[in-house]
Design an enzyme around this catalytic site. Sequence first.
Site, PDB file in Angstrom:
ATOM      1  CB  THR A  13      -0.757  -0.267   0.957  1.00  0.00           C
ATOM      2  OG1 THR A  13      -1.326  -1.311   1.128  1.00  0.00           O
ATOM      3  CG2 THR A  13      -1.603   1.497   1.308  1.00  0.00           C
ATOM      4  CB  VAL A  14       3.306   2.435   2.400  1.00  0.00           C
ATOM      5  CG1 VAL A  14       4.178   4.195   2.378  1.00  0.00           C
ATOM      6  CG2 VAL A  14       2.212   3.033   3.793  1.00  0.00           C
ATOM      7  CB  ALA A  33      14.449  17.615  -3.910  1.00  0.00           C
ATOM      8  CG  ASP A 201      -0.522   1.884  15.398  1.00  0.00           C
ATOM      9  OD1 ASP A 201       0.228   1.188  14.352  1.00  0.00           O
ATOM     10  OD2 ASP A 201      -0.872   2.328  14.823  1.00  0.00           O
ATOM     11  CE  LYS A 205       0.877   4.828  13.986  1.00  0.00           C
ATOM     12  NZ  LYS A 205      -0.301   5.319  14.155  1.00  0.00           N
TER      13      LYS A 205
END
Lengths: 438, 438
Positions: A13-14, A33, A201, A205
């Site tokens: 997904t990511v 950049a 989770d 974090k």
Amino acid sequence: MKPIQVGLLGIGTVGSGTFNVLRRNQEEIRRRAGRGIEIHSVFARSIERARKVVGDDVKVVTDANEIISNPEIDIVIELIGGYEIAKTLVMQAIAAGKHVVTANKALLAVHGTEIFAAAREKGVMVAFEAAVAGGIPIIKALREGLTANRIEWIAGIINGTTNFILSEMRAKGLDFAVVLKEAQRLGYAEADPTFDIEGVDAAHKVAIVSAIAFGVPVQFEKAYVEGITKLQAADISYAEQLGYRLKLLGITRRRDTGIELRVHPTLVPSKRLIANVEGAMNAVLVHADAVGTSLYYGKGAGSEPTASAVVADLVDVTRLHTADPHHRVPHLAFQHDSLATTPILPIEEVVTSFYLRLQVADQAGVLARITGILAEKGISIDALLQRPQDADEGQSKTDVIIMTHETVEGRMNEAIALMQALPTVLAPIVRIRKEELN
Amino acid sequence: MKPIQVGLLGIGTVGSGTFNVLRRNQEEIRRRAGRGIEIHSVFARSIERARKVVGDDVKVVTDANEIISNPEIDIVIELIGGYEIAKTLVMQAIAAGKHVVTANKALLAVHGTEIFAAAREKGVMVAFEAAVAGGIPIIKALREGLTANRIEWIAGIINGTTNFILSEMRAKGLDFAVVLKEAQRLGYAEADPTFDIEGVDAAHKVAIVSAIAFGVPVQFEKAYVEGITKLQAADISYAEQLGYRLKLLGITRRRDTGIELRVHPTLVPSKRLIANVEGAMNAVLVHADAVGTSLYYGKGAGSEPTASAVVADLVDVTRLHTADPHHRVPHLAFQHDSLATTPILPIEEVVTSFYLRLQVADQAGVLARITGILAEKGISIDALLQRPQDADEGQSKTDVIIMTHETVEGRMNEAIALMQALPTVLAPIVRIRKEELN
């Protein structure tokens, strides 16, 4: 100048989001950049599946070593997840002198200290904006935007699944189990939702955030973690009547005696902005001495929101890897030789206020007993709500809701034990922590 | 390593805050920056007044040149404000090879292009987080946190004075002039509040934000600017009934034909977080293609909140000045040779929806005429509210409130001119722009 070369480990997904965002916005990103940023090759278990995302122009490999040992590659993105393979590959990439970008909170929460030490040794950057609150640049805000401040506390909605479930429970008056099924059907909760609904989770974090805020090592193992599985619709409704909303918060706070580090369902005044963060959205509230209270809100998960953070890290590395490694932004905001040994407080020493719901026999003197116990333990009452007797049940019992002022949790445990032992208290006492967040 | 040496130009509200924050949090800041950050000397017009803030340990000079030409000083902080002297000193500091930190939005909005060009030439950093939204690290979020994205639009409450006034008008049902006096008494508005209440301060800030978001030069002179002085309590109340709140927003949005750049009172759905930002607080909402919508909230002014941003810039310079100047974070987020020439759209070409209030004669056919004109101009109606006849006045007139869907502003101007010319429209039509911000 030749484009910076990126090796991508994982194209789920990511990974797909990262690939797509980099390709779609390549011109805009190059203008920012000062160099192009190119995916040199992608590591995937299935070449066929990877090809569906990256097409035919990009090299796909099934041996991660081809990326890690490739001298043409400057930056390795780790999007595999989990502890084992991910850790091995990240450590190998660092050893090979690559800068690393990762979204892996579990990895950093557990092995962060070791990974950052290795990166320091090799003078490479390890960037992980995507590990906390997805697309919200909260790591950057804490590590760079608020460096003037002594940070006092942070409270965040940093798990979208549980916030979605709590929002639905409130909106529809449903209990946890019903809403979880709906969330799974809609894709807001995974088939095995344990890490989300048990608060693990969020604890990963908040452990990272705590380290960055207070200049201590990442100490996930010392976090107090309580999920949302036991919450009942009745308490959400009672709290609402008293002007509070229920959220699963990751909280870390500096006290004189140590640092609080905890994840649990928390009642928050309904008028606070963070109480109005609904659905799968995330928000992090930071209180610091110079700036006061600030809030950061956005999408905490999903393919492109998370990719937004991954690619921002790529741009950061591209812009800043030439800076003197000894002064460059430290991985955990504080210089590694300046980390403090401030202890993480056990939950019994945490200071907070409480919502209590007691099912009691509807007879004279019950309330006097209960309030007497609280007074004896030095716990003062902020609000009290006694519900009319429940006629349906045909029994003489009622709900008493008590909101307390701040107290040490250990003392509340003692009070609850005494109240629970009363013969007039008919069911397990419900206890939910409450924070004013002002 | 020897502490980095800072020369401070100006020791007023923000200067004092900067001095105090740096001193109070010096240890925490050193742990983050990897080096101490020391105020070497302070330029002030009155030595006596400066001494009251900085005590006897710091050198105070009345000739700014002693700071700018001092080879011991690495970074110059400009907190004088205004265009003239501030510009001269900033340009001289750059010429002398100093990095510059400034909170001066007016200076950057008007002379930014020249200042950044000079800084590039000398390879020094010019940092200005404090210029927009005080303590909220919004420049950093846009310039570094969201670099993966194609930013679509930004809408911000970026002036605390006007947000305080609008919050009070709503809460107390008072008109502008009354609340302004109260704001002045409480110190939320200056003795000469023109720059705030006419929207100029917000326009300075949104011009800077627009440049950073879209990779164009700072073009304050092309911004559409409308203040809050003509707003009436009645419209706040009508809007509330229709589910909207009134905020002074700085808005910049990318369109196919150019960039919108505007400051004006704006109706926002009450359920949006930004609609619930009250008092002197600031908040900036950003919509971008990968991350979606994100929000940044905090104190936009005041001594220490602004100092928080100034000192964060000092830490940034300390950490990053050794990076290759050609790739280091560009002043305006985009590389100087990659700026676009996208035009700023005149207000007539802006697309937005509208709230209209018409005082009309209470007779048959009036509404048909009005809605007929809107239809003729292709403007569709989202909601319509007709107030009962105002009996007190003893006249046959009433208020009609219309919410439209999106339209080009020029077309709305034509429609309003036609409606205003109707004999049954008895007073100047009130027009307030409306944004859904979703």
